[in-house]
Design a protein around this motif. Sequence first.
Motif, mmCIF file in Angstrom:
data_model
loop_
_atom_site.group_PDB
_atom_site.id
_atom_site.type_symbol
_atom_site.label_atom_id
_atom_site.label_comp_id
_atom_site.label_asym_id
_atom_site.label_seq_id
_atom_site.Cartn_x
_atom_site.Cartn_y
_atom_site.Cartn_z
ATOM 1 N N ARG A 16 0.825 -1.209 0.000
ATOM 2 C CA ARG A 16 0.000 0.000 0.000
ATOM 3 C C ARG A 16 0.855 1.253 0.000
ATOM 4 O O ARG A 16 0.517 2.245 -0.674
ATOM 5 C CB ARG A 16 -0.954 0.010 1.187
ATOM 6 N N PHE A 76 0.735 4.172 -2.637
ATOM 7 C CA PHE A 76 0.538 5.571 -2.258
ATOM 8 C C PHE A 76 1.598 6.459 -2.915
ATOM 9 O O PHE A 76 1.288 7.539 -3.424
ATOM 10 C CB PHE A 76 0.620 5.717 -0.739
ATOM 11 N N LEU A 80 -5.967 6.891 -0.788
ATOM 12 C CA LEU A 80 -4.985 7.982 -0.703
ATOM 13 C C LEU A 80 -5.683 9.303 -0.407
ATOM 14 O O LEU A 80 -5.192 10.107 0.405
ATOM 15 C CB LEU A 80 -4.198 8.068 -2.009
ATOM 16 N N VAL A 126 5.000 10.163 1.850
ATOM 17 C CA VAL A 126 4.300 8.882 1.884
ATOM 18 C C VAL A 126 4.636 8.099 3.148
ATOM 19 O O VAL A 126 3.809 7.317 3.621
ATOM 20 C CB VAL A 126 4.619 8.053 0.625
#
Length: 384
Positions: A262, A266, A285, A310
């Motif tokens: 993930r 992102f 997101l 991130v």
Amino acid sequence: MLFRSHLPEAATAALYVAGREKALADFAADEAPLRDPPVHGMVASVPQLPIGALVGRRQELRRCLRRLRDRQQAGGVVLTGIGGVGKSSVAGRLMQRLKEEGWLVASHGGLMDLGSISRAVANGLRKGTGPSGHRLAEQLRKPDCEDQERLELIETALAEEPLLLVLDDFEQNLDIGGGEFLDPDAGELLRRLSRNAIRGRLLLTCRHPLPGSPAGLAVVPVGPLSEAETRKLMRRLPGLMAQKLSPAERAALLRRIGGHPRILEFLDGLLSQGVGRLPAVTERLDQALAQAGQKRGAGVSDLEEGVRQVVTLGMRDVLLEELVALARERGLEEVLLQAAVSGLETPVAGLVWMLERAGNGVEEAAVEEALERLAALSLVVRPP
């Protein structure tokens, strides 16, 4: 984030025989249409990734399919792991595989709700061809059906029909840390369903192992991607590929982020003006940006800025603040923080050494115990 270590797998199947070599297929023969077309997706509360979107996870899929197909054992499988590692994606692929084999599939996400589960089971049974399943579906859909009767009908469906009942995001039924059920009735309901899953099966996704380890539910951990799998995923992310990273830059990025799907998704979305490779990634997101007080759909101008952003967004999304507070409350914070700064797989002795260098002398047995408890909280990953 750590990488998972395991033996590499070949991308192409190979057959080795102790005899004369010959062709495995006659490509000159006439083509015949598939009798049973593959299932690439279905309407469900669990994400259904298209072909090519799910990277790796072969070991987990094999373990789960072996257990779900085993007619000698009732119950099912619980997929566990930290947030964003891909438990629901694996569950979605398992649903596709079993539906191809003729299973009926029903799914429900979040808090245990007998009414919602009964509707999902009824919809799944209606898609079958057996009259007994259709009768059960009609009874479940009756508006005057009492809860006790609904439960008994669902138990009958699991006992007599090839039904896969998927319960996604099951940690919503547990307290922080997963030590107890928020509602004891939910635990009893799960035990009854597992006990009666004779022909059918249960499939759960949950951050934590279940309290009391209900009989019949085998735990299959979903850890980080291996380094090879992570590199393969990166090659499918257009925002990252557009950066044209050198081998040294790619290695540095892998050290900083590791094998967490993930967070890589992102980062790709941030580098693509806030648009992820998949619609579900864009939606997630957007939510993470909104929770951080940032503009939805915002992108970044360069890779370094994207990585800095991130990491914060990903940790906020993956590690619930309540879990970190719980680790602090239980005296596990020092081990958690020391493990978090390591970009490599670290043995227990290595953590002991680092803690001693930081002025926190501790016995190896205490660190081992702390790691077990942190893993149960889904705050660290312990590769096999």
